[in-house]
Design a protein around this motif. Structure first.
Motif, short mmCIF file in Angstrom:
data_model
loop_
_atom_site.label_atom_id
_atom_site.label_comp_id
_atom_site.label_asym_id
_atom_site.label_seq_id
_atom_site.Cartn_x
_atom_site.Cartn_y
_atom_site.Cartn_z
N HIS A 205 0.83 -1.20 0.00
CA HIS A 205 0.00 0.00 0.00
C HIS A 205 0.87 1.25 0.00
O HIS A 205 1.95 1.26 0.59
CB HIS A 205 -0.89 0.06 1.25
N VAL A 206 0.35 2.29 -0.64
CA VAL A 206 0.94 3.62 -0.52
C VAL A 206 -0.22 4.60 -0.49
O VAL A 206 -1.20 4.47 -1.23
CB VAL A 206 1.93 3.94 -1.67
N ILE A 207 -0.13 5.57 0.43
CA ILE A 207 -1.14 6.62 0.49
C ILE A 207 -0.43 7.96 0.63
O ILE A 207 0.69 8.03 1.11
CB ILE A 207 -2.14 6.42 1.66
N PHE A 208 -1.09 9.01 0.17
CA PHE A 208 -0.54 10.36 0.33
C PHE A 208 -1.57 11.22 1.03
O PHE A 208 -2.77 11.04 0.85
CB PHE A 208 -0.08 10.96 -1.01
N LYS B 294 10.82 -7.30 5.45
CA LYS B 294 9.64 -8.17 5.51
C LYS B 294 8.54 -7.64 6.41
O LYS B 294 7.41 -8.11 6.37
CB LYS B 294 10.05 -9.57 5.97
N ARG B 295 8.84 -6.62 7.24
CA ARG B 295 7.83 -6.09 8.16
C ARG B 295 7.03 -4.93 7.57
O ARG B 295 5.97 -4.60 8.06
CB ARG B 295 8.49 -5.61 9.45
N CYS B 296 7.54 -4.28 6.51
CA CYS B 296 6.90 -3.07 6.00
C CYS B 296 5.77 -3.41 5.03
O CYS B 296 5.98 -3.98 3.97
CB CYS B 296 7.92 -2.17 5.30
N GLU B 297 4.57 -3.00 5.42
CA GLU B 297 3.39 -3.28 4.61
C GLU B 297 3.01 -2.11 3.69
O GLU B 297 2.43 -2.30 2.64
CB GLU B 297 2.22 -3.58 5.53
N GLY B 298 3.34 -0.88 4.11
CA GLY B 298 2.95 0.27 3.32
C GLY B 298 3.78 1.50 3.62
O GLY B 298 4.53 1.54 4.59
N ILE B 299 3.61 2.50 2.77
CA ILE B 299 4.30 3.78 2.94
C ILE B 299 3.28 4.89 2.86
O ILE B 299 2.48 4.96 1.93
CB ILE B 299 5.40 3.98 1.87
N LEU B 300 3.32 5.76 3.86
CA LEU B 300 2.51 6.97 3.88
C LEU B 300 3.42 8.12 3.47
O LEU B 300 4.53 8.24 4.01
CB LEU B 300 1.95 7.21 5.28
#
Length: 136
Positions: free
Chosen positions: A5-8, A83-89
């Motif tokens: 996932h990525v959100i802004f 392996k722990r990172c699911e997304g970036i805001l």
């Protein structure tokens, strides 16, 4: 796990949001502003300072440079391998232009969803990320 996932969003929204331990943040602030007071607990945070401009000749303003683009690319690659990172805001002041450009690039790079007809992404930021990602 790879980035899913990525959100802004705006700086205000990012700062009011409780941290997600399996998400990282790209925090973009104007050159003369203090760092955004994000909540503690995000997996990792990349802080950048540049103004929301595309043209090079705006007196007193600083646009995103190649080193900052490489920092974004390397940060996102590292988060994708973690392996722990699911997304970036991604946030900037208004959550409209700079953060959207970074999120758009991440979305394309990692085949994630992005609003199809979104027209407000900062074109300089987006194109610089595309160009620099070809060099790394």
């Amino acid at each position: 796990m790879t980035i899913k996932h990525v959100i802004f969003t705006s700086q205000q929204s990012a700062c009011e949001r409780a941290a997600w331990s399996n998400w990282s943040v790209i925090s973009i602030t104007d050159i003369n502003f203090a760092d955004a007071p994000l909540q503690h607990g995000w997996q990792d945070v990349l802080r950048l300072k540049f103004d929301d401009i595309s043209e090079i000749n705006h007196d007193g303003y600083v646009r995103m440079g190649e080193l900052q683009a490489r920092a974004v690319i390397e940060f996102v690659q590292r988060m994708n391998e973690d392996k722990r990172c699911e997304g970036i805001l991604v946030h900037c002041w208004a959550g409209v232009s700079r953060s959207a450009a970074v999120a758009k690039w991440i979305s394309e790079r990692y085949r994630l969803s992005f609003p199809k007809d979104y027209a407000y992404a900062n074109q300089h930021v987006y194109m610089l990320l595309r160009e620099e990602s070809l060099l790394i």
